[in-house]
Design a protein around this motif. Structure first.
Motif, mmCIF file in Angstrom:
data_model
loop_
_atom_site.group_PDB
_atom_site.id
_atom_site.type_symbol
_atom_site.label_atom_id
_atom_site.label_comp_id
_atom_site.label_asym_id
_atom_site.label_seq_id
_atom_site.Cartn_x
_atom_site.Cartn_y
_atom_site.Cartn_z
ATOM 1 N N ALA A 1 0.824 -1.202 0.000
ATOM 2 C CA ALA A 1 0.000 0.000 0.000
ATOM 3 C C ALA A 1 0.862 1.258 0.000
ATOM 4 C CB ALA A 1 -0.937 -0.006 1.208
ATOM 5 N N TYR B 1 -4.802 7.477 -3.209
ATOM 6 C CA TYR B 1 -3.969 6.334 -2.842
ATOM 7 C C TYR B 1 -3.288 6.533 -1.489
ATOM 8 C CZ TYR B 1 -4.651 3.817 -7.187
ATOM 9 O OH TYR B 1 -5.212 3.103 -8.209
ATOM 10 N N SER C 1 -4.712 8.035 1.016
ATOM 11 C CA SER C 1 -5.759 7.717 1.989
ATOM 12 C C SER C 1 -5.974 6.212 2.093
ATOM 13 C CB SER C 1 -7.068 8.418 1.611
ATOM 14 O OG SER C 1 -7.617 7.883 0.419
ATOM 15 N N ILE C 2 -5.827 5.502 0.982
ATOM 16 C CA ILE C 2 -5.953 4.042 1.002
ATOM 17 C C ILE C 2 -4.819 3.431 1.828
ATOM 18 C CG2 ILE C 2 -5.759 1.966 -0.421
ATOM 19 C CD1 ILE C 2 -7.266 3.536 -2.617
ATOM 20 N N PHE D 1 -14.173 -0.127 1.443
ATOM 21 C CA PHE D 1 -12.766 -0.075 1.036
ATOM 22 C C PHE D 1 -12.723 -0.032 -0.480
ATOM 23 C CE2 PHE D 1 -8.528 -1.877 0.148
ATOM 24 C CZ PHE D 1 -7.763 -1.005 0.912
ATOM 25 N N PRO D 2 -12.054 0.952 -1.078
ATOM 26 C CA PRO D 2 -12.170 1.184 -2.530
ATOM 27 C C PRO D 2 -11.481 0.163 -3.426
ATOM 28 C CG PRO D 2 -10.642 2.741 -1.530
ATOM 29 C CD PRO D 2 -11.282 2.003 -0.406
ATOM 30 N N LEU D 3 -10.558 -0.624 -2.898
ATOM 31 C CA LEU D 3 -9.851 -1.604 -3.723
ATOM 32 C C LEU D 3 -10.194 -3.007 -3.245
ATOM 33 C CD1 LEU D 3 -6.327 0.086 -4.024
ATOM 34 C CD2 LEU D 3 -8.177 0.094 -5.699
ATOM 35 N N ALA E 1 -10.903 -6.542 -0.342
ATOM 36 C CA ALA E 1 -10.230 -5.886 0.778
ATOM 37 C C ALA E 1 -9.334 -6.857 1.538
ATOM 38 C CB ALA E 1 -11.277 -5.280 1.713
ATOM 39 N N TRP F 1 -5.607 -6.938 0.761
ATOM 40 C CA TRP F 1 -4.790 -5.858 1.298
ATOM 41 C C TRP F 1 -4.490 -6.039 2.785
ATOM 42 C CZ3 TRP F 1 -2.767 -2.302 -1.975
ATOM 43 C CH2 TRP F 1 -3.307 -2.278 -3.272
#
Length: 536
Positions: free
Chosen positions: A382, A413, A415-416, A434-436, A439, A442
């Motif tokens: 990340a 990114y 913020s991710i 969670f945007p990606l 989840a 990650w």
């Protein structure tokens, strides 16, 4: 590092009709031939598990699978299927000692589609476009019913039309075969951007998966160091079962046994060549290394070949994405004639290099002779994404371009990364939004730092990095150097002009050059080959 996995698919249980498809009649077969290019008959038939024989006096090749027999005569525009004559759109040809015919013809002759004039792939696509998920589900294999339920198929086409635009006109249709699937690709023109739908059919003629992406014309050109006389290639299968992968083994000309390299992809769905617009870095590596006496095994990535099955797994991990298949590839090489099983290496590009310490840790003792890292992150994944976006903003500003959109993307990114690194969140307690996705991928590896794990390991390692790479920056290369400074079995080298695709680029790389034809730097191939031959 490219985009992550397909959008997560919610679990749903859908009843499917187990449709047992029979071999088509000869007249139906003639009516449904595709316009696919001619391919070698022997290789095509072998992928389907069929037997092949050649009669020199009549120049006839016979393909047999079970009770079905297909006879093809060189130069003829007729074939004989189970005793009935079939008219061919293209005559059978002889070229370079090989018999060439339409791969789609052979696949349909030996797998079939219930004797109907329509292809099962066409029928599935028709139902998909109509939003009739229940009908589309009738053509889905039992093994993939969980990944392609009727509820998903109901809305799938409208979702993609929202992304790519309404389609215009009839799609162009083409076919290809690999050792796992018959692949039928439909190329659509649309109001926003052209796109392609590839349906992957199993050997029973059922839809086993599909792959949808924006269409892009390949600008790829072979490198000067690609000498076809220096090697031969054959199709192989990595692993077994529902997630088996098709691949290509490139073997040097001459007598072995040869050292060999397994190539492990970067992030995102990739074919065996790691195709990105005008580049095919894995194909270049295979041709270049084979010319130097090193066999190379590359394969279609699981997220590419089994896209929806992967997306349907909410707990899909890095191990499943990159580690397991690399080890299956090593195992295949260990049991392949002509390969020196004591000199099998693994090379990982980008995410493939990030996963390399995990691959090494999971490999049996002595299974891997050495590892090669190509533009590989040394830190948390990340954090690397946030770093690459910040580097892209810096480069865009350096070129005097408007950086507004790039800065917005970089903020997202960052913020991710903050979310992944937040100690409040774990695999057992993930953010609701969670945007990606998935989840789990990650958060399962949030504390994994590849360089720290590699610090505890031993074994020959070569770390190569492009200094013109904004996706995996020199900061990551320096992370490897710092962490492994006390290991005497690691070599490091960086290349001033090389970008993330391992090609030399004179300008400041921002990714805009990826659409132009490019090839892996010969210096990289030479350095890898010299290093492998030096490892004892």
């Amino acid at each position: 590092m490219m985009n992550k996995h397909p959008k997560k698919v919610k679990h749903a249980v859908a009843a499917t009709l187990a449709l047992s498809l029979a071999v088509p009649t000869a007249s139906a077969l003639a009516a449904e031939q595709s316009s696919a290019a001619l391919e070698p008959v022997r290789e095509t038939a072998t992928k389907l598990g069929a037997e092949v024989s050649w009669e020199q006096s009549t120049r006839t090749i016979t393909v047999t699978k079970g009770s079905h027999v297909l006879k093809l005569e060189a130069g003829s525009d007729r074939a004989v299927l189970d005793g009935e004559t079939v008219a061919l759109n293209q005559p059978v040809r002889l070229s370079g000692g090989r018999t060439l015919a339409d791969a789609g013809l052979i696949a349909k002759a030996l797998t079939g589609d219930n004797g109907q004039t329509e292809d099962a792939a066409d029928l599935f696509l028709e139902a998909l476009q109509a939003g009739d998920g229940a009908k589309a589900a009738e053509y889905v294999s039992e093994a993939s019913a969980y990944a392609l339920p009727a509820a998903l198929l109901d809305r799938l086409w409208s979702n993609y039309e929202a992304m790519f635009g309404k389609t215009a006109g009839e799609p162009a249709k083409s076919e290809s075969l690999n050792t796992v699937h018959r692949n039928v690709t439909y190329s659509f023109q649309s109001t926003i951007v052209p796109f392609q739908v590839t349906l992957r059919l199993d050997q029973n003629g059922k839809i086993d998966d599909l792959y949808i992406a924006a269409a892009s014309a390949s600008a790829y050109q072979k490198p000067a160091y690609d000498n076809p006389a220096a090697y031969s290639e054959r199709e192989v299968t990595i692993g077994s079962g529902a997630m088996a992968l098709p691949g290509t083994l490139t073997v040097p000309a001459g007598e072995g046994p040869f050292p060999a390299v397994v190539l492990v992809h970067g992030s995102g769905p990739h074919d065996r060549d790691a195709t990105i617009l005008g580049a095919k870095p894995f194909r270049d590596l295979a041709a270049g290394l084979a010319a130097k006496g090193i066999a190379v095994l590359r394969y279609d990535k699981v997220t590419y070949e089994h896209s929806f099955k992967v997306a349907a797994d909410p707990k899909f991990t890095l191990k499943q994405e990159s580690v397991d298949d690399a080890l299956e590839a090593v195992k295949l090489l260990q049991n392949t004639s002509g390969i020196d099983d004591s000199r099998i290496f693994v090379a990982g590009h980008s995410q493939g290099g990030y996963a390399m310490p995990l691959i090494s840790a999971a490999a049996p003792d002595g299974g891997i002779a050495g590892t090669i890292l190509l533009s590989a992150p040394s830190g948390k994944f990340a954090n690397v994404l946030a770093e690459q976006q910040a580097e892209l903003v810096r480069r865009v500003k350096q070129l005097g371009l408007d950086s507004t959109l790039y800065e917005q993307q970089a903020a997202m990114y960052t913020s991710i990364a903050d979310m992944v690194n937040d100690p409040e969140y774990t695999v057992d307690h993930m953010p609701e939004q969670f945007p990606l996705q998935p989840a789990y991928w990650w958060f399962e590896q949030k504390n994994y730092v590849p360089a720290e794990l590699a610090k505890t390991q031993t074994g020959p390692m070569l770390v190569l990095q492009g200094e013109n790479d904004w996706q995996v920056t020199m900061k990551q290369f320096e992370g490897w150097e710092t962490a492994l400074k006390n290991r005497g079995d690691v070599e490091f080298k960086s290349y001033p002009k090389v970008n993330h695709l391992l090609t030399e680029y004179d300008g400041l790389s921002t990714g805009t050059e990826y659409g132009k034809p490019s090839n892996v730097s010969k210096a990289i191939i030479d350095d890898i080959a010299n290093w492998i031959h030096s490892v004892k």
